[in-house]
Write a protein that holds these residues in place. Sequence first.
Motif, PDB file in Angstrom:
ATOM      1  N   MET A   1      86.465  79.738  44.282  1.00 40.99           N
ATOM      2  CA  MET A   1      87.698  80.050  44.936  1.00 40.99           C
ATOM      3  C   MET A   1      88.805  79.298  44.199  1.00 40.99           C
ATOM      4  SD  MET A   1      88.970  79.588  48.889  1.00 40.99           S
ATOM      5  CE  MET A   1      88.311  77.971  49.053  1.00 40.99           C
ATOM      6  N   VAL A   2      89.933  79.965  44.023  1.00 38.09           N
ATOM      7  CA  VAL A   2      91.087  79.355  43.367  1.00 38.09           C
ATOM      8  C   VAL A   2      92.298  79.518  44.276  1.00 38.09           C
ATOM      9  CG1 VAL A   2      92.613  79.400  41.364  1.00 38.09           C
ATOM     10  CG2 VAL A   2      90.186  79.911  41.082  1.00 38.09           C
ATOM     11  N   ARG A   3      93.035  78.447  44.467  1.00 35.93           N
ATOM     12  CA  ARG A   3      94.283  78.491  45.219  1.00 35.93           C
ATOM     13  C   ARG A   3      95.386  77.935  44.322  1.00 35.93           C
ATOM     14  NH1 ARG A   3      92.255  81.751  48.060  1.00 35.93           N
ATOM     15  NH2 ARG A   3      91.578  81.428  50.192  1.00 35.93           N
ATOM     16  N   VAL A  16      90.454  74.500  42.315  1.00 38.53           N
ATOM     17  CA  VAL A  16      89.316  75.351  41.970  1.00 38.53           C
ATOM     18  C   VAL A  16      88.087  74.744  42.638  1.00 38.53           C
ATOM     19  CG1 VAL A  16      87.958  76.333  40.089  1.00 38.53           C
ATOM     20  CG2 VAL A  16      90.400  75.878  39.748  1.00 38.53           C
ATOM     21  N   VAL A  17      87.422  75.537  43.491  1.00 34.43           N
ATOM     22  CA  VAL A  17      86.290  75.027  44.262  1.00 34.43           C
ATOM     23  C   VAL A  17      85.080  75.931  44.060  1.00 34.43           C
ATOM     24  CG1 VAL A  17      85.443  74.451  46.574  1.00 34.43           C
ATOM     25  CG2 VAL A  17      87.856  74.160  46.034  1.00 34.43           C
ATOM     26  N   ASN A  18      83.922  75.316  43.788  1.00 31.85           N
ATOM     27  CA  ASN A  18      82.658  76.049  43.809  1.00 31.85           C
ATOM     28  C   ASN A  18      82.174  76.016  45.252  1.00 31.85           C
ATOM     29  OD1 ASN A  18      80.090  77.053  43.639  1.00 31.85           O
ATOM     30  ND2 ASN A  18      79.324  75.520  42.233  1.00 31.85           N
ATOM     31  N   MET A  19      82.292  77.139  45.938  1.00 31.28           N
ATOM     32  CA  MET A  19      81.916  77.219  47.354  1.00 31.28           C
ATOM     33  C   MET A  19      80.413  77.403  47.554  1.00 31.28           C
ATOM     34  SD  MET A  19      84.817  77.041  49.074  1.00 31.28           S
ATOM     35  CE  MET A  19      84.534  77.848  50.627  1.00 31.28           C
ATOM     36  N   ILE A  29      88.574  81.538  34.395  1.00 31.83           N
ATOM     37  CA  ILE A  29      89.666  81.709  35.335  1.00 31.83           C
ATOM     38  C   ILE A  29      90.915  82.064  34.548  1.00 31.83           C
ATOM     39  CG2 ILE A  29      91.113  80.569  37.051  1.00 31.83           C
ATOM     40  CD1 ILE A  29      88.644  78.668  37.462  1.00 31.83           C
TER      41      ILE A  29
END
Length: 65
Positions: A1-3, A16-19, A29
């Motif tokens: 996920m990227v915010r 940037v999170v590896n969920m 990205i």
Amino acid sequence: MVRALKTPSNGTYLAVVNMGVRQVDDVAITLPVSGSVRDAVVPLVNGKLVLSMYPAQLRSFRVGP
């Protein structure tokens, strides 16, 4: 996920999170803005980030002038 969080004068910050529960490798990205990219210590290149991330890892970057 990227915010992405765009600021008026300090560029754009990315989280940037590896969920997932597994490591992911070679995640590409495409950045939403142009400019130099920096993580906490090491400058990176423009265009795309390619990351390997362990489970639940959070990475943050600043894109700006």
